[in-house]
Design a protein around this motif. Sequence first.
Motif, PDB file in Angstrom:
ATOM      1  N   LYS A  83       0.812  -1.102   0.102  1.00 47.25           N
ATOM      2  CA  LYS A  83       0.042   0.005   0.091  1.00 47.25           C
ATOM      3  C   LYS A  83       0.921   1.080  -0.030  1.00 47.25           C
ATOM      4  O   LYS A  83       0.614   2.096  -0.564  1.00 47.25           O
ATOM      5  CB  LYS A  83      -1.069  -0.194   1.359  1.00 47.25           C
ATOM      6  CG  LYS A  83      -1.869   1.191   1.303  1.00 47.25           C
ATOM      7  CD  LYS A  83      -2.979   1.132   2.349  1.00 47.25           C
ATOM      8  CE  LYS A  83      -4.048   0.109   1.927  1.00 47.25           C
ATOM      9  NZ  LYS A  83      -5.086   0.118   2.910  1.00 47.25           N
ATOM     10  N   ALA A  84       2.064   1.317   0.742  1.00 42.32           N
ATOM     11  CA  ALA A  84       2.879   2.462   0.920  1.00 42.32           C
ATOM     12  C   ALA A  84       3.204   2.810  -0.638  1.00 42.32           C
ATOM     13  O   ALA A  84       3.471   4.074  -1.006  1.00 42.32           O
ATOM     14  CB  ALA A  84       4.198   2.238   1.744  1.00 42.32           C
ATOM     15  N   ILE A  85       3.976   1.746  -1.228  1.00 39.13           N
ATOM     16  CA  ILE A  85       4.576   1.978  -2.787  1.00 39.13           C
ATOM     17  C   ILE A  85       3.561   2.367  -3.744  1.00 39.13           C
ATOM     18  O   ILE A  85       3.732   3.328  -4.411  1.00 39.13           O
ATOM     19  CB  ILE A  85       5.464   0.848  -2.958  1.00 39.13           C
ATOM     20  CG1 ILE A  85       6.328   1.473  -4.349  1.00 39.13           C
ATOM     21  CG2 ILE A  85       4.533  -0.385  -3.221  1.00 39.13           C
ATOM     22  CD1 ILE A  85       7.229   2.687  -4.055  1.00 39.13           C
ATOM     23  N   VAL A  86       2.559   1.647  -3.402  1.00 41.62           N
ATOM     24  CA  VAL A  86       1.114   2.174  -4.379  1.00 41.62           C
ATOM     25  C   VAL A  86       0.870   3.445  -4.246  1.00 41.62           C
ATOM     26  O   VAL A  86       0.678   4.414  -5.226  1.00 41.62           O
ATOM     27  CB  VAL A  86      -0.008   1.095  -4.430  1.00 41.62           C
ATOM     28  CG1 VAL A  86      -1.175   1.700  -5.185  1.00 41.62           C
ATOM     29  CG2 VAL A  86       0.695   0.049  -4.887  1.00 41.62           C
ATOM     30  N   ARG A  87       0.561   3.871  -3.139  1.00 38.51           N
ATOM     31  CA  ARG A  87       0.299   5.540  -2.542  1.00 38.51           C
ATOM     32  C   ARG A  87       1.361   6.279  -3.167  1.00 38.51           C
ATOM     33  O   ARG A  87       0.793   7.488  -3.663  1.00 38.51           O
ATOM     34  CB  ARG A  87       0.065   5.652  -1.289  1.00 38.51           C
ATOM     35  CG  ARG A  87      -1.400   5.000  -0.653  1.00 38.51           C
ATOM     36  CD  ARG A  87      -1.445   5.211   0.720  1.00 38.51           C
ATOM     37  NE  ARG A  87      -2.868   4.538   1.249  1.00 38.51           N
ATOM     38  CZ  ARG A  87      -3.949   5.111   1.069  1.00 38.51           C
ATOM     39  NH1 ARG A  87      -4.395   6.183   0.258  1.00 38.51           N
ATOM     40  NH2 ARG A  87      -5.017   4.415   1.474  1.00 38.51           N
ATOM     41  N   LYS A  88       2.636   6.095  -3.078  1.00 40.94           N
ATOM     42  CA  LYS A  88       3.713   6.884  -3.493  1.00 40.94           C
ATOM     43  C   LYS A  88       3.715   6.809  -5.029  1.00 40.94           C
ATOM     44  O   LYS A  88       3.597   8.167  -5.575  1.00 40.94           O
ATOM     45  CB  LYS A  88       4.971   6.182  -3.006  1.00 40.94           C
ATOM     46  CG  LYS A  88       5.424   6.513  -1.759  1.00 40.94           C
ATOM     47  CD  LYS A  88       6.604   7.494  -1.433  1.00 40.94           C
ATOM     48  CE  LYS A  88       6.846   7.451  -0.050  1.00 40.94           C
ATOM     49  NZ  LYS A  88       7.910   8.505   0.291  1.00 40.94           N
ATOM     50  N   MET A  89       3.399   5.994  -5.750  1.00 39.72           N
ATOM     51  CA  MET A  89       3.351   5.942  -7.504  1.00 39.72           C
ATOM     52  C   MET A  89       2.377   6.894  -7.761  1.00 39.72           C
ATOM     53  O   MET A  89       2.210   7.451  -8.688  1.00 39.72           O
ATOM     54  CB  MET A  89       3.417   4.726  -7.912  1.00 39.72           C
ATOM     55  CG  MET A  89       4.920   3.805  -7.646  1.00 39.72           C
ATOM     56  SD  MET A  89       4.902   2.309  -8.339  1.00 39.72           S
ATOM     57  CE  MET A  89       4.026   1.185  -7.367  1.00 39.72           C
ATOM     58  N   LEU A  90       0.956   6.654  -7.405  1.00 41.82           N
ATOM     59  CA  LEU A  90      -0.186   7.311  -7.499  1.00 41.82           C
ATOM     60  C   LEU A  90      -0.189   8.884  -7.221  1.00 41.82           C
ATOM     61  O   LEU A  90      -0.611   9.607  -8.083  1.00 41.82           O
ATOM     62  CB  LEU A  90      -1.702   6.715  -6.923  1.00 41.82           C
ATOM     63  CG  LEU A  90      -2.050   5.318  -7.443  1.00 41.82           C
ATOM     64  CD1 LEU A  90      -2.981   4.939  -6.505  1.00 41.82           C
ATOM     65  CD2 LEU A  90      -2.090   5.416  -8.725  1.00 41.82           C
TER      66      LEU A  90
END
Length: 338
Positions: free
Chosen positions: A184-191
């Motif tokens: 979730k942390a990396i997906v949020r960063k990418m979005l």
Amino acid sequence: MKRLFTASILGLFFAVFVFSQAGSPVSKEASTILYVIPQGSGAKAIAEGLEKAGLIRSPRYFLFTVWSRGDQEKFKAGSYELTPSMSTREIEALLAKGTPVSNEISVTLLEGWTLDDMADYLQAEGIASIAEFYAEAGESAKPASGLPDWAASYPALASRPSDTSLEGYLFPDTYRIYADGGAKAIVRKMLANFEAKLAPELRAEIRAQGRSVHEIVTMASIIEREVRSDEDRAIVSGIFWKRVDAGRGLEADSTVNYITGHSKPSVSYEETRIDHPWNTYKYRGLPPGPIGNPSLSAIVAAIRPKATPYWYFLTDPQSKVYYGKTLEEHAANRKYLR
């Protein structure tokens, strides 16, 4: 017997001496090396990583130290400051304390990578399992159900069909994340990065063209896979949009490769006949969604196509692009594929 006993004692002392030397410092160099323990790493992986980083002499001695001290479950992910002048036992003791100088690690997602590529990379780095990543981003190239409502937090995703994956919207870049942050942390960063990179002026241009962000991202993902330079991307964008507007097929090899999982510079006739919605040889216009996660360069090219008289192009094995105004010119250019 006395000689045999003496030889055995000497041999034992020699073995102990050699083994202890395996734990001595690699050098007298005192400069600090930031050593990262990825999420989920066990003692064996840590030992191998330390040897590769030039911080210990023997992974076996490190593991012996871990076992003798009962530290098997004490290692925590994060960054640790170590030096080659530290002994193996000193390094093991510091790591076993489980207090990294930083719990952040760097991850690099490459331009053009698909969700599958990202999932494999994140699992290999010990950041998140493939299943965990797909739970947040959706399964590549297939409709996903029960995904988070990302558009509520990231307006740039508003035109993305709600039942599809995040393919195309996870901006490729290098990120600093907490080692235990998970998918979730990396997906949020990418979005969030995608939201920031798609600046207001770019969104205004998209609206002025009567297109959606989803259409632009889909086109950009194809351009990303087809050509490399900014100039070629603008020209190819013009060719593709011209085909879309004329109701013709894009006939992009990259979309066929997305279906087959290959990376061929030129696909076979049989592959162009595959019945799949992403096959732009068989179906006209844009495919239902992106075939990867494009760079800003490709996104800008999709928004700002360059008008030319060309209708065709191909790329040789050295990535040089040849353009053709007619089908005859395009056929003649195929000699560059040999």
